[in-house]
Write an enzyme that holds these catalytic residues in place. Structure first.
Site, mmCIF file in Angstrom:
data_model
loop_
_atom_site.group_PDB
_atom_site.id
_atom_site.type_symbol
_atom_site.label_atom_id
_atom_site.label_comp_id
_atom_site.label_asym_id
_atom_site.label_seq_id
_atom_site.Cartn_x
_atom_site.Cartn_y
_atom_site.Cartn_z
ATOM 1 N N HIS A 144 -0.745 9.194 8.067
ATOM 2 C CA HIS A 144 -0.579 7.551 7.938
ATOM 3 C C HIS A 144 0.803 7.541 8.747
ATOM 4 O O HIS A 144 2.050 7.371 7.927
ATOM 5 C CB HIS A 144 -0.588 7.435 6.593
ATOM 6 N N GLU A 398 -7.646 -0.960 2.337
ATOM 7 C CA GLU A 398 -6.677 -1.947 2.046
ATOM 8 C C GLU A 398 -6.802 -3.425 2.308
ATOM 9 O O GLU A 398 -7.596 -3.774 3.141
ATOM 10 C CB GLU A 398 -5.249 -1.640 3.264
#
Ligand SMILES: *[C@@H]1O[C@H](CO)[C@@H](O)[C@H](O)[C@H]1NC(C)=O
Ligand SMILES: *[C@@H]1O[C@H](CO)[C@@H](O)[C@H](O)[C@H]1NC(C)=O
Ligand SMILES: *[C@@H]1O[C@H](CO)[C@@H](O)[C@H](O)[C@H]1NC(C)=O
Ligand SMILES: *[C@@H]1O[C@H](CO)[C@@H](O)[C@H](O)[C@H]1NC(C)=O
Ligand SMILES: *[C@@H]1O[C@H](CO)[C@@H](O)[C@H](O)[C@H]1NC(C)=O
Length: 511
Positions: A144, A398
């Site tokens: 990430h 998300e």
């Protein structure tokens, strides 16, 4: 969250849209019984303990320490490294089925490859065990944004093919050590936007770009070629890790492996043929660039045509490895963008990725600092995956609303946004989408990549002025919790629930 920022910095702007927080017309029981609801964070954004127990710097650390996140850093962040038990307790109270987090490569393997850090292993084992003990599924992302700085220094990270082997070894350690309990692995977060923001426009780590971008922040880079090279290596690294998982672990561990991309939705600005064709081109570049190789084994024709020799070609063997190398696709979705044809961009010399698309991207503005509420965008993405990419299992990894981070716990706008998008999601599922889960970004107010602590997405406010970094539930946490517990909470009820809690925390902030 990275991608929405990309579009705002790239786009013209259109002003419209607003919605109302009406009472819900659905409850969680309208979703499939095995559908999971969660919330997410990522390592550098929540863990803190940046210098502790053998962790070494990542490219994100370098970026934040150069002052690019409004001067904020993840040195302490939300200190989840020390407060994970408290956070898991909050997850239980909220009623989450699952928690999405990432593993810091430079905490687990401080030299980027080679020896595993026992303290890093211990931390992730503790966190995973705490989640499992409380019935919360860990959904883990391996990369990430936060590459070990040592690999960036040694061979320029994702620009080198050497990353494929090092990433696969990192993944191997994770599968071996945690795979008996972690059943959902995501190799890469937002591969498409990580590359565009990091190598084309250069405003996130590792900050590489060339003119017309980067007069202020890129020391090196080449926006014409590097985005395609880095993107190619991300796909190869993903495929290599997925192959390893499937060959060596999946039979024993019974888990699933996937990749995450930023799922923009694009709609034509007008109904002219030019804009409709341009919109398909935008889908091919921003989504197809990653999805076509994963589903069919090669880049879209239009991408190969416009990028020419700048985009690497897959060998026959690579094509076979990349094709079908996923059990699910993770999607981060925040906004829809309107597309206008702009053939002039294709005439520029030294074209970069954004110019190769040959379009203008036009954002719709929400209230200041917030996204407009356009849930049809999420439906559009899910329909597109259904119709064009064979309807793979999808996790919405998300989705959420950005607001200014302050002590106002009344985040009604966030509730409105989430509620509208969940409604769009449910419509898509009812129309046959294979969506399996939904994660709100973010569980806590975390360090955001550009905004630092100025803006936030969290269900919980973290009091950074308190040495204990106490967490306070916002209206959205109460609302989500009510939803997860099967209630249909109206705005009035949600406000009622939150009034007492807000009174408590206001009292604290006045002290
Ligand atoms: C970027 O790379 C391309 C292709 O390798 C090359 O033609 C071009 O000169 C490079 N541009 C810069 C700014 O270095
Ligand atoms: C384009 O046509 C569709 C279908 O007729 C319509 O729903 C849509 O509003 C039109 N879009 C614009 C921008 O005019
Ligand atoms: C806090 O943020 C909200 C939403 O962005 C805004 O409406 C409000 O005015 C802010 N309050 C303070 C005290 O800054
Ligand atoms: C529902 O699915 C059908 C079949 O795939 C498709 O033609 C239709 O456009 C979808 N409806 C919406 C609202 O997306
Ligand atoms: C929260 O804010 C909304 C509008 O922003 C307002 O209607 C509502 O009354 C507020 N709730 C509380 C408890 O202050």
């Amino acid at each position: 969250m990275v991608g929405s920022r990309l579009s705002f910095s790239l786009c013209l702007v259109l002003n419209l849209s607003v919605t109302a927080f009406s009472s819900l017309e659905f409850s969680r029981y309208d979703f499939p019984t095995d559908f999971i609801f969660g919330a997410g964070t990522s390592a550098y954004q929540v863990e803190g303990a940046a210098f502790q127990d053998g962790r070494t710097p990542s490219t994100w650390y370098t970026f934040a320490h150069a002052g690019h996140a409004h001067g904020a850093t993840g040195d302490i962040a939300c200190d989840e490294y020390h407060k994970y038990k408290e956070d898991v307790k909050l997850m239980v109270e909220t009623g989450l089925d699952a928690y999405r987090f990432s593993i810091s490569w430079s905490r687990l393997i401080p030299n980027g490859r080679g020896p595993v850090n026992p303290k890093g292993l211990e931390y992730y084992n503790n966190l995973i065990n705490e989640l499992i003990k409380h019935g919360i599924e860990p959904h883990v992302t391996l990369f990430h944004v936060d590459l070990p700085q040592v690999l960036e220094d040694e061979y320029e990270g994702w620009l080198s093919r050497r990353i494929v082997k090092d990433f696969t070894e990192f993944a191997d350690v994770c599968f071996r050590e945690f795979g008996d309990r972690v059943l959902h692995w995501t190799t890469l977060n937002e591969g498409n936007v990580f590359v565009l923001a990091g190598y084309d426009m250069g405003f996130i780590p590792p900050q590489r770009c060339s003119p017309p971008f980067g007069l202020t922040f890129c020391a090196k880079g080449n926006s014409s070629s590097e985005p395609y090279i880095a993107g190619h290596h991300l796909l190869l690294a993903h495929a290599s890790a997925a192959r390893l998982y499937k060959k060596k672990y999946q039979d024993k561990q019974h888990g699933f492996i996937g990749i995450n991309i930023f799922g923009y939705w694009f709609a034509p600005l007008t109904n002219t043929t030019e804009d409709i064709i341009a919109t398909q081109r935008a889908k091919d570049f921003y989504l197809g660039w990653f999805l076509d190789p994963l589903v069919s084994g090669d880049y879209p024709e239009i991408v190969k045509k416009n990028a020419g020799a700048r985009i690497p070609a897959f060998t026959k063997n690579e094509c076979k490895q990349v094709k079908g190398s996923f059990d699910f696709i993770g999607i981060n979705h925040y906004l829809a963008i309107h597309i206008k044809d702009n053939p002039e961009k294709l005439k520029t010399d030294q074209r970069n990725f954004a110019a190769d698309v040959g379009v203008d991207m036009i954002s719709t503005l929400g209230p200041p600092g917030q996204y407009p509420v356009m849930p049809w965008g999420l439906q559009g993405v899910l329909e597109y995956f259904k119709q064009v990419y064979g309807n793979p299992p999808i996790y919405i990894h998300e989705n959420g609303q950005q607001m200014k981070r302050n002590t106002t716990l009344n985040d009604t706008a966030r509730v409105e946004y989430i509620q509208a998008y969940m409604g769009g999601l449910l419509d898509a599922i009812r129309n046959g989408s294979n969506a399996r889960g939904y994660f709100i970004w973010s569980f806590l107010d975390v360090l955001e990549i550009i905004e630092g602590y100025e803006s936030s997405y969290g269900l919980y406010y973290v009091d950074l002025d308190d040495p204990d970094l106490k967490r306070y539930p916002k209206l959205s946490a109460h609302w989500y919790s009510g939803f997860l517990k099967g209630k249909n909470i109206t705005p009035d009820e949600a406000n009622d629930i939150t009034k007492n809690k807000m009174a408590l925390s206001n009292a604290r902030s006045i002290q």
